[in-house]
Scaffold this active site. Structure first.
Site, PDB file in Angstrom:
ATOM      1  N   TYR B  92     -31.648  -6.407 -18.358  1.00 28.69           N
ATOM      2  CA  TYR B  92     -32.831  -5.604 -18.086  1.00 28.69           C
ATOM      3  C   TYR B  92     -33.092  -5.591 -16.586  1.00 28.69           C
ATOM      4  O   TYR B  92     -33.243  -6.646 -15.968  1.00 28.69           O
ATOM      5  CB  TYR B  92     -34.035  -6.189 -18.830  1.00 28.69           C
ATOM      6  CG  TYR B  92     -35.294  -5.421 -18.568  1.00 28.69           C
ATOM      7  CD1 TYR B  92     -36.312  -5.962 -17.799  1.00 28.69           C
ATOM      8  CD2 TYR B  92     -35.452  -4.127 -19.053  1.00 28.69           C
ATOM      9  CE1 TYR B  92     -37.471  -5.257 -17.537  1.00 28.69           C
ATOM     10  CE2 TYR B  92     -36.592  -3.408 -18.782  1.00 28.69           C
ATOM     11  CZ  TYR B  92     -37.601  -3.974 -18.031  1.00 28.69           C
ATOM     12  OH  TYR B  92     -38.734  -3.260 -17.750  1.00 28.69           O
ATOM     13  N   HIS B 137     -37.170   0.317 -17.277  1.00 28.74           N
ATOM     14  CA  HIS B 137     -38.267   1.241 -17.511  1.00 28.74           C
ATOM     15  C   HIS B 137     -38.543   2.046 -16.260  1.00 28.74           C
ATOM     16  O   HIS B 137     -38.404   1.546 -15.146  1.00 28.74           O
ATOM     17  CB  HIS B 137     -39.541   0.482 -17.907  1.00 28.74           C
ATOM     18  CG  HIS B 137     -39.496  -0.046 -19.296  1.00 28.74           C
ATOM     19  ND1 HIS B 137     -39.235  -1.360 -19.585  1.00 28.74           N
ATOM     20  CD2 HIS B 137     -39.658   0.574 -20.499  1.00 28.74           C
ATOM     21  CE1 HIS B 137     -39.257  -1.542 -20.890  1.00 28.74           C
ATOM     22  NE2 HIS B 137     -39.512  -0.376 -21.476  1.00 28.74           N
TER      23      HIS B 137
END
Lengths: 692, 164
Positions: B92, B137
């Site tokens: 991530y 994100h």
């Protein structure tokens, strides 16, 4: 060993020929060929064999010494066949300075050297940075402009933080037939080279802003770092000209651009300090330090700034990040003989009027120098055994002049100043004495005794507490308590310097002043101190000697002039007889130029009023003595300081503060002048704090 | 747009983490918590968290970490026997930032690429063997970022997350 013998041969006066021949004899055994060649060049030069000396220097260049600036000086001296003394001075120049930055050369001489470089140096050493840098000092006008242009642009693209410092060595002004680097903003701003550099840099900036290139005709665009370095250089140039606010504005742009650049914070802090705001300077440099906590240099700078700002406990915190200590880090700093820290700390204490502690720290530095002196004995047996005799004799020569070193001077000066202050204000050391009971009523006496008893009890309790704390930290940090008996380190004994305070101030001051006068005779400060000590000891001849020495070093110095007038005014009241009296009277008269004191002072006042560029410390001193000798009213005298404006020489925050102190001491009559001065200074240095 | 600036990479440590704060402050509208910085420093993982250096300065930084994929997001159509195999993980990317003055020089690309390369070189190791995806994100409004990841690196756009 052979080279050692050779060196001894050369030290015999006029023995250079024998030394030179000896070199040829012993060269088979000598391993240090570089030293041999350098010695040979030196002897050849001394014997006037200039072309041979030049050839030897070329041999040294071939060995890889092309970046040695001192050798380049020798090369140039040999070509011009200058006398040996000039060569000696040229060899002492620091950094990138060489012969042309020492003495003015004629155009013919410069041409000769340039030719030599073109034919002998460039073909073989075209890429050498020294070979490219040195001839820049030999050209002027358009050629200087083009070489500077290339030099600066190269430095900006590569990102050289010391570029501004290097360029400042071009700002040479002539003084007594030699060159010195201009440091006063007045001299800097007028200088041809400075204006040239400023023009070039402004050109780069506008070119960068319009199309991201240093020169409009460049093929490729610059990376963003070039913009950063150009702003940084311009800020540095502002610093040279004393334009601190402009420099800081540029550096703020830099910080927005690249907030991770530690160099920018360092320069900004320096500008803030010069502009009179030490507290913000500390914040800025600490922020820079935080970016890279492994950088010892920026940590040291932060510590220094904190000491100057009077934040000694935070300073200790910072420096402790890099000491290997158990318990008290100050002990480690003492063992490592970290003089700069101790001197900074002593100055901090002195500013806070903690005299004992200040004396303690100064004495620590003095102790280091005593240790240096003692070390000679260790070196003797070791060096003789290892046969490093040349290095050993170098150390001995250094030790001969040990007490002429800068740090020692600072420590001795600090100590003398504290003791003289204690002498002038005996009340400070008498605080602990019992008040005069005989003059009080019974009730007052009882009260006073109770207060004294309480004070003593408190002081004892504190001392006990400190002792136990110190012992705890010492034992707690060590796994094996010291087995050498109870060796309390010298720092722990008497940490507040109370023993030092009890000494006889004038005796101590005299001791240090005598050492300085013997070993530091070329510093003006030495004689200022000798005067201050002798006048208090009522030794007119010593004071007179100091004045004569001061005049020999710098007759326009403000410190000299105030003391001369002081001496002349006190002279009639000296307890002197016979020969002493005659000498004093005659010499004083000659120093004053045959005039009575008041005329002398008034003439100085006239001179100062006529020349607007008179340095500020001098103007302030003249105003002070005018009032002291009652030659002028305070209101009129103050005008010398205030009307002279703030564009002359010698203007910085410190001299402005001193001028203000003098104005305030003039009393009510001068208060409008003082107000005006405050306003002027605040306008010139908008960032200054506490100037009122 | 300028030419590519080839950067060098360096690790993020306790002694220089303040520079990471400066980069993040300059690049992102949100301020990250102390725990974030503490984690980055303690992980000591130069392959996933690094500075980008140009001309001696930190000009950008990327921080990534290996984390478990929560069961509801796991890809159950991969064909593996999900009842016996170890939980799926992903890399991530927490932050990627380049100082404004240095953008448009492919520094961001170099940072992300280096994380990809690090994975490729170590994908058999215990740390990475369960990694099945790499994700991050992005603000819906940040078209440049979306374009950067989809066109330069072939990321697929996933579903919107409310109230991130």
């Amino acid at each position: 060993l052979a080279l050692y013998r050779n060196r001894i041969l050369s030290e015999i006066p006029n023995n250079e020929k024998e030394a030179l021949d000896h070199l040829n004899v012993c060269q088979k055994v000598v391993v240090d060929r570089t030293s041999l060649l350098m010695a040979r060049a030196k002897y050849q030069y001394q014997l006037g064999q200039y072309s041979d000396a030049k050839e030897t220097v070329l041999l040294l260049f071939q060995r890889g010494m092309i970046e040695n600036y001192k050798l380049h000086s020798m090369y140039m001296c040999a070509i011009l066949e200058l006398e040996y003394q000039t060569l000696e001075e040229a060899m002492k120049l620091p950094g990138t300075r060489t012969l042309p930055t020492l003495v003015p050369l004629t155009d013919e001489q410069k041409q000769k050297i340039l030719e030599a470089y073109k034919t002998e140096i460039y073909p073989d050493y075209g890429k050498s940075s020294a070979a490219n840098r040195i001839p820049m000092n030999l050209v002027d006008g358009d050629r200087l402009r083009s070489t500077l242009d290339i030099f600066i642009r190269k430095g900006l693209v590569k990102g050289v933080p010391s570029l501004c410092l290097e360029l400042s060595t071009f700002l040479l002004v002539e003084k007594d037939g030699k060159y010195v680097i201009a440091t006063d903003p007045v001299d800097v701003k007028e200088h041809v080279a400075y204006k040239l550099i400023l023009e070039l840099v402004h050109g780069y900036l506008s070119s960068l802003e319009s199309n991201n290139k240093l020169l409009p005709e460049d093929e490729f665009e610059e990376p963003p770092s070039t913009q950063l370095w150009t702003w940084y250089l311009l800020a540095g140039l502002h610093e040279l000209a004393g334009e601190y606010s402009e420099g800081i504005a540029l550096l703020d742009k830099c910080i927005d651009h690249t907030p991770t650049a530690v160099d920018v914070y360092e320069l900004k802090a320096r500008l803030l300090k010069s502009a009179g705001d030490i507290k913000t300077a500390v914040e800025v440099i600490d922020a820079g330090r935080d970016l890279d906590r492994q950088d010892r240099y920026i940590n040291n700078q932060t510590t220094k700034y904190m000491l100057e700002a009077g934040m000694e406990s935070e300073a200790l915190n910072r420096i402790s990040l890099f000491t290997k200590h158990e318990g008290n880090p100050e002990v480690n700093l003492f063992d490592m003989q970290c003089s700069w820290y101790e001197l900074g700390l002593a100055a901090c204490y002195a500013n806070k009027k903690e005299w004992g502690k200040a004396l303690k720290k100064y004495s620590a530095v003095v102790k280091h120098f005593d240790d240096f002196h003692e070390d000679q004995f260790d070196f003797h047996s070791y060096c003789v055994r290892k046969v490093t005799l040349r290095a050993y004799t170098d150390v001995l020569k250094f030790e001969d002049n040990l007490w002429g070193e800068d740090y020692y001077f600072t420590a001795a000066e600090g100590t003398i100043r504290v003791y003289l202050h204690l002498h002038d204000n005996p009340a400070i050391t008498k605080e602990e004495e019992e008040p005069d009971y005989s003059k009080m009523t019974a009730a007052e006496r009882k009260k006073a005794k109770a207060i004294a008893r309480k004070k003593r009890a408190q002081a004892e309790k504190q001392a006990e507490k400190k002792k136990s704390e110190a012992k705890d930290s010492e034992n707690g940090g060590q796994k094996n308590p010291p087995k050498k008996g109870d060796k309390v380190s010298p720092v722990e004994q008497d940490p507040d310097g109370t023993e030092l305070l009890k000494k006889e101030p004038l005796e101590e001051a005299k001791k240090y002043s005598a050492i300085l006068s013997k070993h530091c005779p070329t510093r003006l400060g030495t004689w200022v101190l000798q005067y201050d000590v002798s006048i208090r000891r009522k030794k007119p001849l010593l004071a007179l000697q100091a004045l004569l020495k001061m005049r020999g070093l710098d007759p326009t110095s403000a410190q000299y002039i105030t003391r001369l007038v002081d001496f002349a005014t006190k002279a009639p009241s000296f307890d002197a007889t016979g020969a002493v009296k005659t000498v004093v009277t005659e010499e004083t008269a000659s120093l004053l130029g045959g005039k009575p004191v008041s005329d002398y002072v008034v003439d100085l006042g006239k001179q100062a009023r006529q020349d607007p560029k008179t340095s500020l410390p001098l103007r302030a001193a003249i105003a002070e003595i005018l009032v002291k000798t009652k030659s002028e009213e305070p209101g009129t005298a103050a005008s010398i300081i205030v009307d002279g404006g703030i564009d002359g020489r010698g203007v910085d925050i410190e001299s402005c503060r001193e001028a203000l102190t003098i104005l305030k001491a003039f009393g009510k009559e001068a208060s409008p002048s003082a107000e005006k001065w405050i306003a002027t200074v605040n306008e010139r240095f908008p960032l200054v704090k506490n100037f009122s | 747009m300028g030419r590519e600036l080839p950067v060098e990479f360096g690790r993020i440590t306790q002694d220089n983490v303040e520079q990471l704060r400066k980069v993040n402050l300059a690049c992102f509208p949100v301020q990250y918590q102390e725990t974030y910085y503490k984690d980055v420093v303690e992980k000591h993982d130069e392959g996933l968290c690094k500075f980008a250096y140009w001309n001696g300065f930190v000009v950008g930084a990327a921080c990534a970490r290996v984390e478990d994929i929560p069961p509801e997001q796991q890809d159950k159509t991969s064909g593996d026997d999900t009842t016996t195999s170890s939980p799926q993980k992903r890399i991530y990317i927490m932050t990627l930032g380049v100082l404004a003055a240095y953008r448009g020089r492919q520094i961001g690309t170099q940072l992300i690429q280096s994380i990809f390369d690090h994975y490729e070189a170590n994908k058999e190791n215990a740390e990475f063997k369960d990694v099945v995806e790499i994700s991050l994100h992005v603000q819906i409004s940040n078209d440049d970022a979306i374009k950067f990841y989809t066109t330069r690196f072939g990321f697929a756009q996933g579903e919107k997350v409310e109230n991130y």
